[in-house]
Design a protein around this motif. Sequence first.
Motif, mmCIF file in Angstrom:
data_model
loop_
_atom_site.group_PDB
_atom_site.id
_atom_site.type_symbol
_atom_site.label_atom_id
_atom_site.label_comp_id
_atom_site.label_asym_id
_atom_site.label_seq_id
_atom_site.Cartn_x
_atom_site.Cartn_y
_atom_site.Cartn_z
ATOM 1 N N LEU A 91 0.826 -1.209 0.000
ATOM 2 C CA LEU A 91 0.000 0.000 0.000
ATOM 3 C C LEU A 91 0.858 1.256 0.000
ATOM 4 O O LEU A 91 0.531 2.248 -0.680
ATOM 5 N N ASP A 92 1.963 1.229 0.745
ATOM 6 C CA ASP A 92 2.854 2.388 0.756
ATOM 7 C C ASP A 92 3.463 2.633 -0.618
ATOM 8 O O ASP A 92 3.623 3.790 -1.048
ATOM 9 N N SER A 93 3.817 1.569 -1.314
ATOM 10 C CA SER A 93 4.407 1.737 -2.644
ATOM 11 C C SER A 93 3.399 2.335 -3.623
ATOM 12 O O SER A 93 3.773 3.125 -4.495
ATOM 13 N N TYR A 94 2.145 1.975 -3.484
ATOM 14 C CA TYR A 94 1.143 2.564 -4.371
ATOM 15 C C TYR A 94 0.976 4.054 -4.087
ATOM 16 O O TYR A 94 0.902 4.874 -5.008
ATOM 17 N N LEU A 95 0.878 4.425 -2.800
ATOM 18 C CA LEU A 95 0.736 5.836 -2.469
ATOM 19 C C LEU A 95 1.941 6.642 -2.935
ATOM 20 O O LEU A 95 1.824 7.828 -3.268
ATOM 21 N N ARG A 96 3.087 6.013 -2.994
ATOM 22 C CA ARG A 96 4.310 6.732 -3.353
ATOM 23 C C ARG A 96 4.473 6.882 -4.858
ATOM 24 O O ARG A 96 4.851 7.953 -5.346
ATOM 25 N N TYR A 97 4.167 5.819 -5.612
ATOM 26 C CA TYR A 97 4.488 5.812 -7.038
ATOM 27 C C TYR A 97 3.259 5.961 -7.946
ATOM 28 O O TYR A 97 3.422 6.037 -9.162
ATOM 29 N N ALA A 98 2.065 5.963 -7.408
ATOM 30 C CA ALA A 98 0.884 6.084 -8.266
ATOM 31 C C ALA A 98 0.891 7.442 -8.962
ATOM 32 O O ALA A 98 1.214 8.470 -8.351
ATOM 33 N N PRO A 99 0.570 7.500 -10.238
ATOM 34 C CA PRO A 99 0.601 8.785 -10.962
ATOM 35 C C PRO A 99 -0.470 9.739 -10.440
ATOM 36 O O PRO A 99 -1.604 9.346 -10.188
ATOM 37 N N ARG A 100 -0.083 11.006 -10.290
ATOM 38 C CA ARG A 100 -1.015 12.047 -9.875
ATOM 39 C C ARG A 100 -1.729 12.618 -11.095
ATOM 40 O O ARG A 100 -1.356 12.359 -12.238
ATOM 41 N N LYS A 101 -2.723 13.431 -10.829
ATOM 42 C CA LYS A 101 -3.485 14.027 -11.912
ATOM 43 C C LYS A 101 -2.643 14.981 -12.744
ATOM 44 O O LYS A 101 -2.872 15.138 -13.941
ATOM 45 N N PHE A 102 -1.681 15.639 -12.097
ATOM 46 C CA PHE A 102 -0.888 16.642 -12.798
ATOM 47 C C PHE A 102 0.373 16.059 -13.425
ATOM 48 O O PHE A 102 1.176 16.802 -13.994
ATOM 49 N N ASP A 103 0.599 14.760 -13.300
ATOM 50 C CA ASP A 103 1.771 14.144 -13.915
ATOM 51 C C ASP A 103 1.597 14.070 -15.419
ATOM 52 O O ASP A 103 0.495 13.811 -15.939
ATOM 53 N N GLU A 104 2.720 14.247 -16.107
ATOM 54 C CA GLU A 104 2.699 14.177 -17.563
ATOM 55 C C GLU A 104 2.962 12.742 -17.982
ATOM 56 O O GLU A 104 4.053 12.190 -17.747
ATOM 57 N N LEU A 105 1.972 12.102 -18.590
ATOM 58 C CA LEU A 105 2.087 10.714 -19.015
ATOM 59 C C LEU A 105 1.698 10.607 -20.478
ATOM 60 O O LEU A 105 0.815 11.322 -20.957
ATOM 61 N N ALA A 106 2.393 9.715 -21.143
ATOM 62 C CA ALA A 106 1.981 9.418 -22.513
ATOM 63 C C ALA A 106 0.653 8.675 -22.487
ATOM 64 O O ALA A 106 0.278 8.061 -21.484
ATOM 65 N N THR A 107 -0.052 8.728 -23.593
ATOM 66 C CA THR A 107 -1.352 8.064 -23.651
ATOM 67 C C THR A 107 -1.153 6.559 -23.530
ATOM 68 O O THR A 107 -0.574 5.922 -24.420
ATOM 69 N N PRO A 108 -1.587 5.966 -22.398
ATOM 70 C CA PRO A 108 -1.328 4.535 -22.203
ATOM 71 C C PRO A 108 -2.329 3.701 -22.989
ATOM 72 O O PRO A 108 -3.397 4.176 -23.387
ATOM 73 N N PRO A 109 -2.010 2.423 -23.215
ATOM 74 C CA PRO A 109 -2.983 1.529 -23.859
ATOM 75 C C PRO A 109 -4.237 1.384 -22.996
ATOM 76 O O PRO A 109 -4.233 1.638 -21.786
ATOM 77 N N VAL A 112 -3.910 -0.912 -19.981
ATOM 78 C CA VAL A 112 -3.205 -0.311 -18.842
ATOM 79 C C VAL A 112 -4.135 0.630 -18.081
ATOM 80 O O VAL A 112 -4.154 0.644 -16.840
ATOM 81 N N SER A 113 -4.912 1.416 -18.799
ATOM 82 C CA SER A 113 -5.833 2.341 -18.125
ATOM 83 C C SER A 113 -6.880 1.600 -17.308
ATOM 84 O O SER A 113 -7.178 1.972 -16.160
ATOM 85 N N GLU A 114 -7.438 0.544 -17.864
ATOM 86 C CA GLU A 114 -8.450 -0.223 -17.137
ATOM 87 C C GLU A 114 -7.866 -0.884 -15.901
ATOM 88 O O GLU A 114 -8.481 -0.892 -14.829
ATOM 89 N N MET A 115 -6.666 -1.448 -16.023
ATOM 90 C CA MET A 115 -6.040 -2.087 -14.864
ATOM 91 C C MET A 115 -5.696 -1.054 -13.794
ATOM 92 O O MET A 115 -5.851 -1.318 -12.598
ATOM 93 N N GLN A 116 -5.239 0.131 -14.224
ATOM 94 C CA GLN A 116 -4.909 1.168 -13.249
ATOM 95 C C GLN A 116 -6.161 1.635 -12.514
ATOM 96 O O GLN A 116 -6.135 1.865 -11.295
ATOM 97 N N GLN A 117 -7.274 1.765 -13.202
ATOM 98 C CA GLN A 117 -8.521 2.160 -12.545
ATOM 99 C C GLN A 117 -8.999 1.100 -11.558
ATOM 100 O O GLN A 117 -9.469 1.421 -10.458
ATOM 101 N N ARG A 118 -8.879 -0.158 -11.945
ATOM 102 C CA ARG A 118 -9.281 -1.235 -11.031
ATOM 103 C C ARG A 118 -8.408 -1.237 -9.788
ATOM 104 O O ARG A 118 -8.906 -1.358 -8.654
ATOM 105 N N LEU A 119 -7.108 -1.093 -9.976
ATOM 106 C CA LEU A 119 -6.195 -1.088 -8.831
ATOM 107 C C LEU A 119 -6.428 0.140 -7.964
ATOM 108 O O LEU A 119 -6.373 0.062 -6.726
ATOM 109 N N HIS A 120 -6.696 1.266 -8.595
ATOM 110 C CA HIS A 120 -6.959 2.503 -7.857
ATOM 111 C C HIS A 120 -8.181 2.340 -6.951
ATOM 112 O O HIS A 120 -8.160 2.746 -5.779
ATOM 113 N N ARG A 121 -9.209 1.730 -7.461
ATOM 114 C CA ARG A 121 -10.428 1.518 -6.672
ATOM 115 C C ARG A 121 -10.187 0.542 -5.524
ATOM 116 O O ARG A 121 -10.656 0.762 -4.402
#
Length: 749
Positions: A91-109, A112-121
């Motif tokens: 849980l600590d690693s997720y809070l530390r490395y999870a991308p923030r809203k203001f982070d600049e990210l390339a458009t992921p597949p 990847v977006s669906e898995m990130q949303q599931r993990l976020h929830r």
Amino acid sequence: MPALPLDELQITEKDPKTGKLRTVPALHPDQKADRCFVLYKPPPADSATARVEEYLERAAFIADDLDWLLGLPHKKFWCQVIFDETLQKCLDSYLRYAPRKFDELATPPSAVSEMQQRLHRSVFLTFLRMSTHKESKDHFISPRAFGEILYNNFIFDIPKMLDLCVLFGKGNGPLLQKMIENIFVQQSSYYNDLDETVPTILQVFSNILQQCGLQSEGTSTAPQRLAEKVRMTPSAMPLQELRDVVLYLCDTATTLWAFLDVFPLACQTFQKHDFCSRLASFYEASIPELDSAIKKRRQEDSKLLADLWQRLSHSRKKLVEVFHILINQICLLPILESSCDNIQAFIEDFLQLFSSVLQEKRFLRDYDELFPVADDVSLLQQASSALDETRTAYILQAVESAWEGVDRRRASPVKESPPSKAPERPLAPQLGPARLKEEEEEEECAGAAAAAPTPRISGVQLDSLISQVKDLLPGLGEGFILACLERYGYSAEQVINNILEERLAPALSSLDRTLNRQMQPGPTPLVTSRHNVFQNDEFDVFSRDTVDLSRVQKGRRKGENTRTLLNDKRVIQEQRERYSQYSVVVDEVIVQAGAAEGQLVRDDYEDEYDDTYDGNQVGANDADSDDELITRRPFTTPQVLRTKVPHEGPDDDDEEEEEAEEEGPKPDHFVQDPAVLRERAEAQRMAYLARRGYRHDGSSAVTGSPRGHGQSRETTQERRRKEANKGARANHNRRLMADRKRTKGMIPS
């Protein structure tokens, strides 16, 4: 028997080593399941197949493990949370490395977006369950033990709360606010940790200033030695170092704003360290320098510079919003909620805070553009008549002087684009997307202008606004127009302008423009909102769909008649058994053969004499007068038993008639005035009654309380007396008086 809390619950189980039964606490390391949670890694920056597969596999492991954890019962869940170190590291690693809203990210597949949303929830639900000490009536932890578990096992701390607010604040604000407040309520030691964290946040500001060469580690007035390393200014700083400073500033400002927005009760702790004035000083020292450094770099990477400009603008806005949240929570809200007797201290704090930042011209100008100081001063003038006009005028004058030489009606500083005076304008093509992305940031993180919420409009006024937009743009649906109005503060002009210029926010651009309006449900029907003794019973057809018809009897039961009902003595038997327990109802006393006589005497009623009503005057409410009840009439010999005495005159009844015959006019005399005769007769009657001891109350009016409110004892007695004596007045004895006049010769026969 009430259920015990989990911290006091004991369970009996077999010892895995000896096989014997043992009693251990419910929260025991042996109850933890052997499961290893892997650490989280952020999504890959590129779309390489190997890295995408690695991320998906790792994220799937974590999501599955968290879903398994959330499905555990209450006891197993807390044993796993407390004693599994791999879970806390995950849980600590997720809070530390999870991308923030203001982070600049390339458009992921999409995968990847669906898995990130599931993990976020899953991560948010896990933290939400860990912050809840009572899940049901039978599954809970006592509040004191819950606070100790969270604090001693480092399940929550201030850095985790900051990360939770910045990661999950958007869309989960109310839920996250209850979650953070519950943690601070159950464990007050977190306030001490927050108090120790504020100097660390201020140290972050100092580190940024030192990195930019705007503040030395020692005293700023000491001359710099030749052997010392020359401090790098933002203008001379390499582009990558400048990028790191701006990203660091953006992360700090956004995290701080998200925490105070979710948990405004922390403002008091922040202000203990004079946070407002130090924030304004940092803003004044760093923002203009970084702004100038980005504007002067024209020959370098234009795309990176546009991104840095956007992040700096976002940071400026968040810092101003943080200052407004502190002012609003510390000064303005208490003034609005307190009475006139308790607001002087808050008014003084407001004036003192603004007096301490008047020298920060750039900060004061940016703050006044989003939150006009004149509006706050007007609020103070309405709240208190004893406001120091001299100090308020001085503050307003300082705000006006901060705008000297600057167009006050220019665009918001958050949305301004860096001007370019040189012929070459490499940043111009990039500022269009940057501006659009900046609006997206404004959509995701509501700005300071939204801190004062726009009042909701409904009814006829809302229908009028929708019709106003629909008349100009008839192809739009009412649902889409309503969403635009809510987004832009119910300003129909701004909605029409943004639609025509295609400058809608991304959230509105993705909506269907033909979306229909969803009508609000009407008020709750009376049937569903009723509350009475028949609610939710077995025959309540309004709260249940099925009723046991076998319990319903229509008409008379078979074999039942009147004689059967009368012969049914079950109710009497039930009452007899009930009263027999009080030993009050005794039908028959059975005397055993040879019982002593004293035993029978003891069984008789031996209660004391009840003298409760001995002092009452029996017959007080009868038609008799009070005098006859209180004083006894003197004893007189009956007239039949009296002996004739020569000197004894006639009885009292004939005395009046004889006196009247002696004093009355002779038959031969003329007839006197009847009014004089009546007056004389009344005087004689009153004298006679006075001799008899009768006190007559001349008032014939009997007053009392209104009907239905009860009457006093005096009113009741007066009404009885009036009823008994009404024959002596008015016209109730006309025949008697006429006979009397005739016998006296007043009327010719």
